[in-house]
Design an enzyme around this catalytic site. Structure first.
Site, PDB file in Angstrom:
ATOM      1  N   HIS B 121       1.843  16.074  -9.144  1.00 44.40           N
ATOM      2  CA  HIS B 121       0.671  15.353  -8.676  1.00 44.40           C
ATOM      3  C   HIS B 121       0.598  13.940  -9.068  1.00 44.40           C
ATOM      4  CE1 HIS B 121      -3.784  14.681  -7.450  1.00 44.40           C
ATOM      5  NE2 HIS B 121      -3.508  15.710  -6.716  1.00 44.40           N
ATOM      6  N   ASP B 177      -7.267   5.926   2.684  1.00 45.86           N
ATOM      7  CA  ASP B 177      -6.797   6.920   1.812  1.00 45.86           C
ATOM      8  C   ASP B 177      -7.470   8.299   2.107  1.00 45.86           C
ATOM      9  OD1 ASP B 177      -5.689   8.714  -0.173  1.00 45.86           O
ATOM     10  OD2 ASP B 177      -6.465   7.330  -1.832  1.00 45.86           O
ATOM     11  N   MET B 178      -6.836   9.327   2.819  1.00 40.64           N
ATOM     12  CA  MET B 178      -7.644  10.382   3.282  1.00 40.64           C
ATOM     13  C   MET B 178      -6.771  11.667   3.265  1.00 40.64           C
ATOM     14  SD  MET B 178      -7.175   9.799   7.603  1.00 40.64           S
ATOM     15  CE  MET B 178      -8.002   8.441   7.526  1.00 40.64           C
ATOM     16  N   ALA B 179      -7.642  12.638   3.107  1.00 37.93           N
ATOM     17  CA  ALA B 179      -7.180  14.005   3.033  1.00 37.93           C
ATOM     18  C   ALA B 179      -7.068  14.579   4.394  1.00 37.93           C
ATOM     19  CB  ALA B 179      -7.690  14.969   2.122  1.00 37.93           C
ATOM     20  N   LYS B 229      -6.227  17.712  16.039  1.00 38.86           N
ATOM     21  CA  LYS B 229      -5.480  16.385  15.727  1.00 38.86           C
ATOM     22  C   LYS B 229      -5.047  16.437  14.181  1.00 38.86           C
ATOM     23  CE  LYS B 229      -7.416  13.782  19.662  1.00 38.86           C
ATOM     24  NZ  LYS B 229      -7.693  12.281  20.251  1.00 38.86           N
ATOM     25  N   GLY B 311     -11.383   1.338   2.874  1.00 39.98           N
ATOM     26  CA  GLY B 311     -11.394   1.026   1.693  1.00 39.98           C
ATOM     27  C   GLY B 311     -12.508   0.365   0.838  1.00 39.98           C
TER      28      GLY B 311
END
Lengths: 351, 351
Positions: B121, B177-179, B229, B311
């Site tokens: 990680h 920055d995304m999950a 999506k 951001g």
């Protein structure tokens, strides 16, 4: 033959498109690429990216805002990258050339990144990533459109619907092809024509309020899918296929439906990755195919008949339409007839 | 000093982390990279990717499932690509080395694509794209996690939350920055602890039905953001940072929270793009900065105070926390104290 509810085959559609484009002095190779991508749009059920687009293209060829016999030029190049000037040519042909360039580079150095400016709407983005997939490569393609989507928290249309397509050489091929808006603008137009409401997530009105009235939504802006995440992705695609490649940005992107005022200012950006320079093509395919089987055979949610991987629904539609033919809307077909008469193309001889 | 509600500075957090890691025989350079990324997670408000992770790391170092003094090796290489074996080292250090490799390649041939396996990680994905941004480049980073997300129409967790980060050298830097899940698993755990319900879109229960009960959601699977999506994107990231780079895939990804059974099987994939080989870095920056101004000054939806680019919210939190200090949860801090006592690190001397 029923001229009101028109049904044509994939091959017939391509013949009609090539015949009409050639009458507008488009060279055969360029006409064939354009026909191929438009017909692929129709067989997959994306009528908005199919024959429906041809009248806009023919109008622009007449006007000179799409150049019939454009030459695609390499402006800058490294072993792994290229910037192409599409010469304001047919977007389908230009994008196919760009993808060929990216594939060649990925074959040699493992990755190829190609940007394109001075080009036009290229139909379905998925077509180009499939070119990479047929060569055993991973393809990534993005493109800009006229600004239709609002930034998160905003009201004004400042981002394109900016398709993102990714394709993987798997069995079946995994092909992701999505717009950054929840719904296409055409769906709002259809709902308005049919007197229907739209879901609240699709669009905001000109004050930025979510709306269920399609006409208010058309005065406002489309909403990005997935809230701020979709906005962030739309923004990223705008930069990659816009300012990075020397094409338009935001409201500066023009002419993706039809270049009327002048040349279209849209751009494309694509990346091809050769799995052989990483784990290996063989390992990538074998392991991913196993994974796909695992996903497809996993437990289903209530009322779900089949779990599909990206691209499978479109392939099912394609198989059906290849067998049964493509239904062309009345309005679209009468436009084609009009152009055929004008250009002296005898449609009956092609059908 | 209040040891119950602990507040520490960014620099103090890094000192504590370096001191504890060095006691576990982690070389100073590797400890510093790890400390930097964890502390950057905390100052941006991602506590789940900050100091909270250190006890898992220390446990794994003890166990030997994270290798304290790992060497990052290049397994395969072209002028534009590399496949790295992280030697089961600290994921933050390995990912930083991979990003440095990608940047070097992009400086030379315009694009660099680097895959990583045998790693751990790596904290916040945004950190690594910022490394590219500081060098005037565009960075794209993705990574896999243990499977937590269901395929669209499915029930079982078969996909990771698979962060995707993209960074652009703009003013301010645009950092996405995304999950791939709507919400992090930790948010369901928090809701359960606090007896709260969760929104229906966050998770499905073990039968695949959307649920507002966090404990049922934890027995089922997280939902991808944006419906099909988000599923398609999660799937694509799983392939890029999984089977492409020789790392685990789906349920085969293990140990991203803490490698307990053995080494973690996660992977990373990153691409760096040099704007100079396309339009030009200067043109890219100037035009994008103008576009950012246009977005930020555009009309706002009701009750929206500021339109932000990707951001910006995290940068605001970062500025605040750099000035005011980082609040560390009681449980997290008592874990740190426990390790400090065990390893003979005098925390007071570092604070």
């Amino acid at each position: 033959m029923n001229w009101v509810k028109m049904k044509i085959t994939f091959e017939q559609e391509k013949k009609v498109i090539v015949a009409l484009l050639e009458k507008m002095n488009v060279p055969n190779e360029q006409a064939r690429f354009t026909a191929e991508v438009l017909a692929e749009g129709d067989v997959r059920g994306f009528a908005s990216h199919g024959l429906l687009r041809l009248p806009y293209i023919l109008n622009a060829l007449k006007r000179g805002t799409i150049v019939a016999n454009a030459e695609v030029k390499i402006v800058k190049e490294t072993p792994a990258t290229a910037l192409l000037d599409g010469g304001h040519g047919l977007g389908h042909y230009v994008a196919a050339k760009a993808m060929q360039t990216a594939i060649e580079k990925a074959k040699k150095v493992g990755v190829g990144a190609v940007g394109v400016n001075n080009t036009n709407h290229f139909g379905i983005a998925g077509y180009y990533v499939e070119m990479a997939v047929r060569d055993g490569m991973i393809g990534i393609v993005t493109t800009t459109t006229d600004a239709l989507v609002h930034p998160w928290g905003g009201v004004e249309p400042l981002l394109g619907t900016n398709a993102l397509a990714m394709g993987f050489p798997t069995e079946p091929p995994a092909i992701l092809d999505m717009a950054m808006s929840v719904a296409a603008r055409g769906k709002l137009v259809d709902a308005m024509k049919n007197g229907q409401k739209i879901p609240e997530s699709w669009a905001v009105d000109s004050e930025g309020r979510p709306t269920t009235d399609p006409s208010e939504g058309l005065k406002g802006a489309l909403s990005p899918f997935g809230g701020p995440k979709g906005y962030a992705l739309a923004f990223a695609m705008e930069l990659l296929a816009g300012s990075l490649v020397g094409a338009g940005l935001g409201k500066g992107v023009d002419g993706t439906l039809e270049p009327v005022k002048g040349y279209s200012t849209k751009g494309d950006f694509m990346i091809v990755i050769n799995p052989d320079v990483f784990a290996s093509t063989k390992e990538f395919k074998e392991r991913t195919n196993e994974y796909i089987k695992e996903i497809k055979s996993s437990n289903k949610a209530p009322n779900v008949k089949e779990i599909m991987i990206p691209g499978e629904p479109e392939q099912k539609t394609r198989t059906k339409n290849l067998a049964e033919g493509i239904t062309i809307g009345d309005a679209a077909w009468s436009e084609i007839e009009k152009f055929a008469n004008e250009l002296g193309v005898e449609l009956k001889s092609l059908l």
